[in-house]
Every structure is written in C-alpha cells, then in structure tokens.
Design an enzyme around this catalytic site. Structure first.
Site, mmCIF file in Angstrom:
data_model
loop_
_atom_site.group_PDB
_atom_site.id
_atom_site.type_symbol
_atom_site.label_atom_id
_atom_site.label_comp_id
_atom_site.label_asym_id
_atom_site.label_seq_id
_atom_site.Cartn_x
_atom_site.Cartn_y
_atom_site.Cartn_z
ATOM 1 N N HIS A 70 0.840 -1.210 0.000
ATOM 2 C CA HIS A 70 0.000 0.000 0.000
ATOM 3 C C HIS A 70 0.871 1.255 0.000
ATOM 4 O O HIS A 70 1.293 1.741 1.046
ATOM 5 C CB HIS A 70 -0.904 -0.015 1.247
ATOM 6 C CG HIS A 70 -1.983 1.022 1.222
ATOM 7 N ND1 HIS A 70 -3.260 0.777 1.676
ATOM 8 C CD2 HIS A 70 -2.000 2.304 0.807
ATOM 9 C CE1 HIS A 70 -4.008 1.856 1.541
ATOM 10 N NE2 HIS A 70 -3.251 2.799 1.023
ATOM 11 N N HIS A 72 1.598 5.169 -2.218
ATOM 12 C CA HIS A 72 1.155 6.169 -3.201
ATOM 13 C C HIS A 72 2.407 6.721 -3.875
ATOM 14 O O HIS A 72 3.193 7.418 -3.243
ATOM 15 C CB HIS A 72 0.366 7.285 -2.503
ATOM 16 C CG HIS A 72 -0.883 6.787 -1.835
ATOM 17 N ND1 HIS A 72 -2.094 6.728 -2.495
ATOM 18 C CD2 HIS A 72 -1.102 6.288 -0.602
ATOM 19 C CE1 HIS A 72 -3.014 6.225 -1.673
ATOM 20 N NE2 HIS A 72 -2.446 5.953 -0.515
ATOM 21 N N LEU A 73 2.586 6.366 -5.159
ATOM 22 C CA LEU A 73 3.789 6.809 -5.874
ATOM 23 C C LEU A 73 3.577 8.148 -6.581
ATOM 24 O O LEU A 73 4.538 8.759 -7.057
ATOM 25 C CB LEU A 73 4.233 5.739 -6.883
ATOM 26 C CG LEU A 73 4.736 4.416 -6.280
ATOM 27 C CD1 LEU A 73 5.083 3.418 -7.376
ATOM 28 C CD2 LEU A 73 5.919 4.639 -5.352
ATOM 29 N N ARG A 74 2.316 8.607 -6.636
ATOM 30 C CA ARG A 74 1.971 9.962 -7.129
ATOM 31 C C ARG A 74 2.197 10.201 -8.615
ATOM 32 O O ARG A 74 1.891 11.287 -9.107
ATOM 33 C CB ARG A 74 2.725 11.051 -6.341
ATOM 34 C CG ARG A 74 2.550 10.991 -4.830
ATOM 35 C CD ARG A 74 1.121 11.172 -4.399
ATOM 36 N NE ARG A 74 1.006 11.383 -2.954
ATOM 37 C CZ ARG A 74 -0.082 11.121 -2.256
ATOM 38 N NH1 ARG A 74 -1.166 10.653 -2.859
ATOM 39 N NH2 ARG A 74 -0.118 11.347 -0.970
ATOM 40 N N ASN A 104 -5.019 6.456 -6.968
ATOM 41 C CA ASN A 104 -5.487 7.853 -6.914
ATOM 42 C C ASN A 104 -4.453 8.834 -7.450
ATOM 43 O O ASN A 104 -4.040 9.778 -6.787
ATOM 44 C CB ASN A 104 -5.932 8.224 -5.487
ATOM 45 C CG ASN A 104 -4.822 8.088 -4.457
ATOM 46 O OD1 ASN A 104 -3.846 7.387 -4.682
ATOM 47 N ND2 ASN A 104 -4.965 8.765 -3.341
ATOM 48 N N HIS A 242 -5.331 -0.414 5.886
ATOM 49 C CA HIS A 242 -5.031 0.424 7.068
ATOM 50 C C HIS A 242 -6.035 0.341 8.224
ATOM 51 O O HIS A 242 -6.645 1.333 8.598
ATOM 52 C CB HIS A 242 -4.796 1.888 6.660
ATOM 53 C CG HIS A 242 -5.723 2.464 5.625
ATOM 54 N ND1 HIS A 242 -7.097 2.479 5.773
ATOM 55 C CD2 HIS A 242 -5.467 3.049 4.426
ATOM 56 C CE1 HIS A 242 -7.624 3.056 4.722
ATOM 57 N NE2 HIS A 242 -6.672 3.393 3.876
ATOM 58 N N ASN A 288 -5.315 9.670 7.439
ATOM 59 C CA ASN A 288 -6.648 9.075 7.369
ATOM 60 C C ASN A 288 -6.546 7.593 7.046
ATOM 61 O O ASN A 288 -5.988 7.250 6.009
ATOM 62 C CB ASN A 288 -7.473 9.790 6.286
ATOM 63 C CG ASN A 288 -8.905 9.315 6.267
ATOM 64 O OD1 ASN A 288 -9.424 8.875 7.295
ATOM 65 N ND2 ASN A 288 -9.555 9.381 5.126
ATOM 66 N N ASP A 315 1.252 2.615 3.717
ATOM 67 C CA ASP A 315 0.379 3.698 3.230
ATOM 68 C C ASP A 315 1.218 4.959 2.978
ATOM 69 O O ASP A 315 0.786 6.079 3.244
ATOM 70 C CB ASP A 315 -0.776 3.975 4.203
ATOM 71 C CG ASP A 315 -1.895 4.791 3.555
ATOM 72 O OD1 ASP A 315 -1.804 5.128 2.348
ATOM 73 O OD2 ASP A 315 -2.872 5.122 4.261
ATOM 74 N N HIS A 319 3.617 14.113 0.572
ATOM 75 C CA HIS A 319 3.036 15.415 0.228
ATOM 76 C C HIS A 319 4.172 16.427 0.213
ATOM 77 O O HIS A 319 5.208 16.225 0.847
ATOM 78 C CB HIS A 319 2.001 15.837 1.271
ATOM 79 C CG HIS A 319 0.727 15.052 1.206
ATOM 80 N ND1 HIS A 319 -0.121 15.090 0.123
ATOM 81 C CD2 HIS A 319 0.166 14.197 2.094
ATOM 82 C CE1 HIS A 319 -1.160 14.296 0.348
ATOM 83 N NE2 HIS A 319 -1.010 13.728 1.532
#
Ligand SMILES: [Zn+2]
Length: 434
Positions: A70, A72-74, A104, A242, A288, A315, A319
């Site tokens: 899990h 997020h590689l963006r 996402n 999560h 979250n 996760d 940012h």
C-alpha cells in the site's frame, strides 16, 4: 539481464529467515542470473573473484525482499510529491523489493493505458517491482465500475478506490462479484463519509481537548462490517486497508473465524503512535484513518500477534510542504513510511508481539499471497528478491536524507534500531546504489 546479473553473489554466514517455509538458521545464500541458485547450510569456501562477489553478512538477517502492498507513488500527475523513480528508490532503501501502488493518481488508474504507463515507467526507471492497484470505480467517483477485465489484462493485481470509500453498497457488491470473476482482490478503504465528514482527527478525549472535530472509530468499523457482509454475500475476496481501530479488529477476527475470504493490513503508525501526538497541532500527524487511542494501538498489536492482521503496509503518502505547512484543518492527510517502517516492524519482534518469522511474514509472503503474486521466498530457483538487515544498527530518522521526495515523516528525530543494508531485486543490488 545486465552485466551485474552475471556476477554470482554469495551472501555468507547470515541468519536466513524465510517465513514461508518457517526456516530460521545460519547459512549462505548464492545468487546468480537473477535467481537464488543455492542455499548452503555448511560453510562453503568459495573465493571471491571477478565472477564471484562474496559478501560477509554474519550477524545480519537475510530475508525475502520486503513487500509494501500500500503505497502512493503519485505518478502520473503529482510528480512534485513523488515519482515512480523516487518512490521505488525510497522503497529499496527501506528494504522493500516490491510495492503495490494505489490508483489515486492524475489521471486515475482506472483504465489499461494508465496501468500500462505505470508498469512501463517502473521497468524503465524503477528500483523495485511495482504492482499497480487499479480503481474500483471510474475516476474514483463511486458511480460507475471500471473495466476489471481490461485492467487485469494490463497488469493490475487488485482494485481499490483507496483514498475514498465506496459509499454505495450495491456498487461494492458488484465490485466484489466482478473481482471474483477476474480473480482480483478488492481493497477496501473503510470509511463511512457520513460519519467522518468534517473530522480532522480521532474523535475522543484529545479531540475534545483540542477543539477539533473528530472522526469516530465507528466510521471505520461500520464500513468494515458492511464489507465483510458483502464478501460473505458474494464470495469475493476482500482486503481491508489500514486497519486502525479495536472495533474493526473484532469484526475482522470474527470474519476470519467464520472462514470468510477476508484479509487486512495495518500500518506502522497505527501500532506506534496515538492521537496524543496531535496535541501540538503538527500536521505531520494528520492521516486518514486518524491516529487512534492507546487502547486501539494495543488491540492492533493483539491482532498482529494472533494473525487477525495479515500484513503490514506503510500507506506511504508523500506530500509537499504546500499541502502540509498550513492550518491543521486545511492540511492534507498522509505520512511517508517506506524509509522508516523497518525498525518499527522490528520493534514488534523486540516487544514480543511475534517471533521473527511470524512478523516477517506480514511484510513478505502474506502481502504477495493477498495480491495473488507468487512468492518464492529463499528457495533455490526463486527470483532473487532479498533484503539484508542489520537488526542492531542504531540510527536517527532524518527525513532530509530520505530518497523519497516526501518529508512528511512523523518519526523525525526518533532513535531507532534496525536497518536494511542491502536490497536485491531480481538478483541485482538495487540498494545501496553502487
Ligand atoms: Zn486509504
């Protein structure tokens, strides 16, 4: 295979830990042509040469490469936060030889073209294996289902609207039915938006004290319950992402006792931090689902101990300062995790939550099984995905030195113990970079 792959690597004298086969003993691991050529229990006397690189790993742990199911590689779309290159570089630095990336992005990974883009970029610029998770619904809008067959064909291993829940129960039901037909697991971001709406942290004593609107534990657990019931109804494979609350654990434990096709993961911050961390209004702790109470943390550890929680995933959610250096209410949710997870996972072993093999299973073979990816472990003939760990290395977490573009790490300044010293992917040393 590149030139390096032609060199035989002998990892000599390490503690070989293979959770899949419950192997835990000292030995040598021989890697050649991208695969594990041999596991040798008697000390062998290979001498280093131009063709043979012998690495002394006495006192180190040699495990199958860690898998983070899990992240997020963006990329595509938010390359200022992370790219497939920087995210996978962070992964191997943290001991991970494979990651599953959430859909996402911009555009959303809801069609074959995006899945193929991610895989192509990963093969050209990535440092580790990348398993794309595609969207359940087109545009993550929760209205119309994505084409699972096309996504599966393109290389997606799972579907999820992660970042958002699928609020429409009928759509979730259909997703589980279709996913079953294509042998995909459905990863649930369990959150009832009607309960969490407007919340910035866990709803409890600390949120009351701080005067921040809270997100009750029931916002997560009620959706976990719904999705468990839908998994039972459809027979589709459900994986809950999560998990953060005691109540979610109760529901999942019972679902497993009843033999339902349900698995779940938690993240290091949910067994390491509590909502008290938010008392200074530092947005780095905004995530979250939110950080919960001490009692939830203990429940998560119990669930890790008894096998209710199958996997540990970070996760990893990079940012930029733009999203984090702002008023608490306006700040984005999410923390990075790839380069700080390993010592926190080893803490579970040191605290007695589980023995090394049972805890390592949650970051190696279990996530692969959940994703339906073959896991070779440390067996001869298996692809050489290997992590070498110095379990005693003491270091201070300094996000400025991370390979991730993200600096939103909640463990900044922590003194931790345990570090990946080498990560091999397909027999190639991907960390440290020569
Ligand atoms: Zn999520």
């Amino acid at each position: 295979m590149t030139k390096e792959g032609a060199v035989e690597i002998v990892l000599r004298g390490g503690r070989l830990l293979d959770p899949q086969r419950r192997v835990d003993r000292i030995g040598d691991l021989v890697v050649r042509d991208g695969v594990i050529q041999a596991v040798v229990w008697e000390p062998c006397n290979v001498r280093p040469s131009a063709e043979i690189r012998v690495i002394d790993v006495r006192g180190k742990w040699v495990t199958p490469a860690w898998v983070d199911m899990h992240v997020h590689l963006r990329e595509p779309g938010e390359e200022y936060k992370e790219t497939i290159a920087t995210g996978t570089a962070a992964a191997v630095a943290g001991g991970f030889g494979a990651v599953a990336c959430m859909p996402n992005t911009t555009p959303v990974n809801d069609c074959a073209a995006v899945t193929q883009f991610i895989l192509r970029r990963a093969s050209e610029q990535g440092y580790c294996r990348v398993y794309p998770v595609a969207a359940i619904s087109k545009g993550l809008r929760g209205e119309e289902m994505a084409e699972f067959g096309e996504l599966r064909e393109a290389g997606a291993v799972a579907v999820s609207d992660d970042g958002r829940p699928v609020m429409n129960a009928a759509l979730m039901r259909r997703a589980l039915e279709y996913a079953k037909a294509f042998d995909l697991v459905v990863i649930s971001h369990a959150e009832d938006l009607t309960l969490s709406h407007g919340g910035h942290m866990h709803e409890g004593l600390v949120s009351t004290k701080l005067g921040l609107q809270g997100i009750p534990a029931a916002a997560e657990a009620s959706m976990v319950a719904r999705d468990v019931l839908l998994a039972e109804l459809t027979g589709g494979r459900l994986h809950v992402a999560h998990v953060s609350t005691e109540a979610s654990v109760w529901i999942l434990r019972q679902a497993k006792r009843r033999g339902l096709p349900v698995t779940c993961e938690t993240a290091p911050h949910y067994f390491t931090l509590t909502d008290e961390a938010l008392e200074g209004f530092d947005t780095v702790y905004k995530v979250n689902p939110p950080l919960r109470t001490r009692r939830d943390v203990e429940a998560i550890k119990e669930a890790l101990a008894d096998g209710t929680i199958d996997a540990i995933a970070t996760d990893h959610a990079p940012h930029s300062v733009l999203e984090k250096d702002t008023e608490f209410q306006d700040a984005a949710n999410g923390m990075i995790g790839l380069e700080s997870a390993l010592p926190l996972v080893l803490n579970l072993i040191r605290e007695g939550v589980g023995d090394p093999l049972s805890i390592l299973a949650k970051v190696t073979c279990n996530p692969l099984k959940i994703l339906g990816v073959p896991c070779g472990g440390l067996e001869p003939g298996a692809p050489a995905h290997v992590t070498v760990i110095d379990p005693d290395a003491e270091w201070v977490v300094e996000p400025e030195s991370f390979l991730s573009k993200g600096r939103n790490c909640p463990f900044r300044g922590w003194s931790v113990k345990g570090r990946a010293v080498m990560t091999l992917v397909d027999g190639l040393v991907r960390y440290p970079v020569a």
